[in-house]
Design a protein around this motif. Sequence first.
Motif, PDB file in Angstrom:
ATOM      1  N   PRO A   7       4.699   0.900   7.648  1.00  0.00           N
ATOM      2  CA  PRO A   7       3.981   0.054   8.589  1.00  0.00           C
ATOM      3  C   PRO A   7       4.132  -1.396   8.144  1.00  0.00           C
ATOM      4  CG  PRO A   7       2.646   1.926   7.950  1.00  0.00           C
ATOM      5  CD  PRO A   7       3.868   1.933   7.077  1.00  0.00           C
ATOM      6  N   ALA A   8       4.212  -2.318   9.078  1.00  0.00           N
ATOM      7  CA  ALA A   8       4.549  -3.708   8.774  1.00  0.00           C
ATOM      8  C   ALA A   8       3.701  -4.317   7.670  1.00  0.00           C
ATOM      9  CB  ALA A   8       4.431  -4.542  10.052  1.00  0.00           C
ATOM     10  N   SER A   9       2.393  -4.259   7.755  1.00  0.00           N
ATOM     11  CA  SER A   9       1.581  -4.925   6.749  1.00  0.00           C
ATOM     12  C   SER A   9       1.592  -4.189   5.415  1.00  0.00           C
ATOM     13  CB  SER A   9       0.166  -5.139   7.253  1.00  0.00           C
ATOM     14  OG  SER A   9      -0.325  -3.950   7.764  1.00  0.00           O
ATOM     15  N   ALA A  10       1.756  -2.885   5.423  1.00  0.00           N
ATOM     16  CA  ALA A  10       1.860  -2.153   4.160  1.00  0.00           C
ATOM     17  C   ALA A  10       3.152  -2.524   3.454  1.00  0.00           C
ATOM     18  CB  ALA A  10       1.788  -0.653   4.391  1.00  0.00           C
ATOM     19  N   ALA A  11       4.185  -2.854   4.210  1.00  0.00           N
ATOM     20  CA  ALA A  11       5.464  -3.242   3.613  1.00  0.00           C
ATOM     21  C   ALA A  11       5.333  -4.546   2.849  1.00  0.00           C
ATOM     22  CB  ALA A  11       6.530  -3.379   4.691  1.00  0.00           C
ATOM     23  N   GLN A  12       4.360  -5.365   3.179  1.00  0.00           N
ATOM     24  CA  GLN A  12       4.163  -6.612   2.457  1.00  0.00           C
ATOM     25  C   GLN A  12       3.786  -6.344   1.007  1.00  0.00           C
ATOM     26  OE1 GLN A  12       1.134  -8.532   4.727  1.00  0.00           O
ATOM     27  NE2 GLN A  12       2.503  -9.020   6.411  1.00  0.00           N
ATOM     28  N   CYS A  13       3.127  -5.245   0.731  1.00  0.00           N
ATOM     29  CA  CYS A  13       2.716  -4.932  -0.630  1.00  0.00           C
ATOM     30  C   CYS A  13       3.804  -4.176  -1.375  1.00  0.00           C
ATOM     31  CB  CYS A  13       1.443  -4.090  -0.632  1.00  0.00           C
ATOM     32  SG  CYS A  13       0.025  -4.948   0.039  1.00  0.00           S
ATOM     33  N   GLU A  14       4.403  -3.198  -0.741  1.00  0.00           N
ATOM     34  CA  GLU A  14       5.339  -2.333  -1.450  1.00  0.00           C
ATOM     35  C   GLU A  14       6.578  -3.087  -1.882  1.00  0.00           C
ATOM     36  OE1 GLU A  14       7.119   2.074  -1.142  1.00  0.00           O
ATOM     37  OE2 GLU A  14       7.270   0.846   0.634  1.00  0.00           O
ATOM     38  N   LEU A  15       6.983  -2.847  -3.113  1.00  0.00           N
ATOM     39  CA  LEU A  15       8.213  -3.370  -3.679  1.00  0.00           C
ATOM     40  C   LEU A  15       8.256  -4.888  -3.710  1.00  0.00           C
ATOM     41  CD1 LEU A  15      10.712  -0.934  -1.941  1.00  0.00           C
ATOM     42  CD2 LEU A  15       9.658  -0.668  -4.180  1.00  0.00           C
ATOM     43  N   GLY A  16       7.156  -5.536  -3.517  1.00  0.00           N
ATOM     44  CA  GLY A  16       7.093  -6.987  -3.582  1.00  0.00           C
ATOM     45  C   GLY A  16       5.817  -7.380  -4.280  1.00  0.00           C
ATOM     46  N   ASP A  22      -8.965  -6.658  -1.158  1.00  0.00           N
ATOM     47  CA  ASP A  22      -9.471  -5.293  -1.030  1.00  0.00           C
ATOM     48  C   ASP A  22      -8.989  -4.664   0.273  1.00  0.00           C
ATOM     49  OD1 ASP A  22     -10.767  -5.646  -3.453  1.00  0.00           O
ATOM     50  OD2 ASP A  22     -12.756  -5.901  -2.562  1.00  0.00           O
ATOM     51  N   ALA A  23      -8.923  -5.447   1.347  1.00  0.00           N
ATOM     52  CA  ALA A  23      -8.442  -4.922   2.628  1.00  0.00           C
ATOM     53  C   ALA A  23      -6.994  -4.454   2.514  1.00  0.00           C
ATOM     54  CB  ALA A  23      -8.585  -5.981   3.727  1.00  0.00           C
ATOM     55  N   GLU A  24      -6.173  -5.187   1.783  1.00  0.00           N
ATOM     56  CA  GLU A  24      -4.777  -4.772   1.606  1.00  0.00           C
ATOM     57  C   GLU A  24      -4.696  -3.472   0.809  1.00  0.00           C
ATOM     58  OE1 GLU A  24      -2.225  -8.893   1.620  1.00  0.00           O
ATOM     59  OE2 GLU A  24      -3.379  -8.430  -0.181  1.00  0.00           O
ATOM     60  N   TYR A  25      -5.563  -3.330  -0.199  1.00  0.00           N
ATOM     61  CA  TYR A  25      -5.585  -2.072  -0.948  1.00  0.00           C
ATOM     62  C   TYR A  25      -6.006  -0.914  -0.050  1.00  0.00           C
ATOM     63  CZ  TYR A  25      -4.557  -3.504  -5.723  1.00  0.00           C
ATOM     64  OH  TYR A  25      -3.922  -3.921  -6.857  1.00  0.00           O
ATOM     65  N   LEU A  26      -7.030  -1.125   0.761  1.00  0.00           N
ATOM     66  CA  LEU A  26      -7.469  -0.041   1.644  1.00  0.00           C
ATOM     67  C   LEU A  26      -6.382   0.280   2.657  1.00  0.00           C
ATOM     68  CD1 LEU A  26      -9.672   1.974   2.393  1.00  0.00           C
ATOM     69  CD2 LEU A  26     -10.590   0.242   3.962  1.00  0.00           C
ATOM     70  N   GLU A  27      -5.689  -0.713   3.138  1.00  0.00           N
ATOM     71  CA  GLU A  27      -4.601  -0.454   4.078  1.00  0.00           C
ATOM     72  C   GLU A  27      -3.493   0.356   3.415  1.00  0.00           C
ATOM     73  OE1 GLU A  27      -1.692  -2.643   7.293  1.00  0.00           O
ATOM     74  OE2 GLU A  27      -3.077  -3.871   6.115  1.00  0.00           O
ATOM     75  N   ALA A  28      -3.150   0.009   2.173  1.00  0.00           N
ATOM     76  CA  ALA A  28      -2.130   0.775   1.448  1.00  0.00           C
ATOM     77  C   ALA A  28      -2.597   2.215   1.245  1.00  0.00           C
ATOM     78  CB  ALA A  28      -1.826   0.107   0.108  1.00  0.00           C
ATOM     79  N   MET A  29      -3.885   2.397   0.934  1.00  0.00           N
ATOM     80  CA  MET A  29      -4.424   3.741   0.747  1.00  0.00           C
ATOM     81  C   MET A  29      -4.367   4.523   2.061  1.00  0.00           C
ATOM     82  SD  MET A  29      -8.189   4.904  -0.665  1.00  0.00           S
ATOM     83  CE  MET A  29      -7.928   4.289  -2.324  1.00  0.00           C
ATOM     84  N   ALA A  30      -4.768   3.878   3.155  1.00  0.00           N
ATOM     85  CA  ALA A  30      -4.740   4.549   4.458  1.00  0.00           C
ATOM     86  C   ALA A  30      -3.303   4.895   4.849  1.00  0.00           C
ATOM     87  CB  ALA A  30      -5.389   3.659   5.517  1.00  0.00           C
TER      88      ALA A  30
END
Length: 160
Positions: A7-16, A22-30
């Motif tokens: 998913p677009a916003s989860a890709a912002q965290c992965e591998l970068g 906290d919202a980004e962590y919850l989004e990654a968890m979801a």
Amino acid sequence: MTRRSLPASAAQCELGPSCRSDAEYLEAMASALFRVGFSRQVVARKWPELREAFAEFDLDRLAELTQEEVEGLLGDPRVIRNRAKIEAVVENARTMRDLSAQAGSFRRYVETSLAEAGERETLRDVGQRFRRLGPKTSLIFLRLAGHSMPESTAQPEQSA
């Protein structure tokens, strides 16, 4: 695993850069949670609307949802309507909010756990604290959040 498959916003965290809020962590968890049992294409296609339905993964907003509001999500065409996963996201928002309050942020909680307890114990702790996160899903979550976690940490320890 490529950013395009997320998913677009989860890709912002992965591998970068790792998740910061906290919202980004919850989004990654979801994202990790919804990937189990569904094709990545379905999750990626639904993610922008799902993100909107889940209040941009705002912990306070999700943690305060009433049972009636959770039931409303089950009828919301924007989400993947899986009761167990929807309820897990809401409950996990509550747990994450509590841990964030104790540690100062969820990121600080994870980093402290990794530094003090190590990768395997952090995975175990995450899997015990959060609904529907076993060792493999916890591993996916922490990787999505930008933490370097070897595959072996999700495997059971070998007896000597």
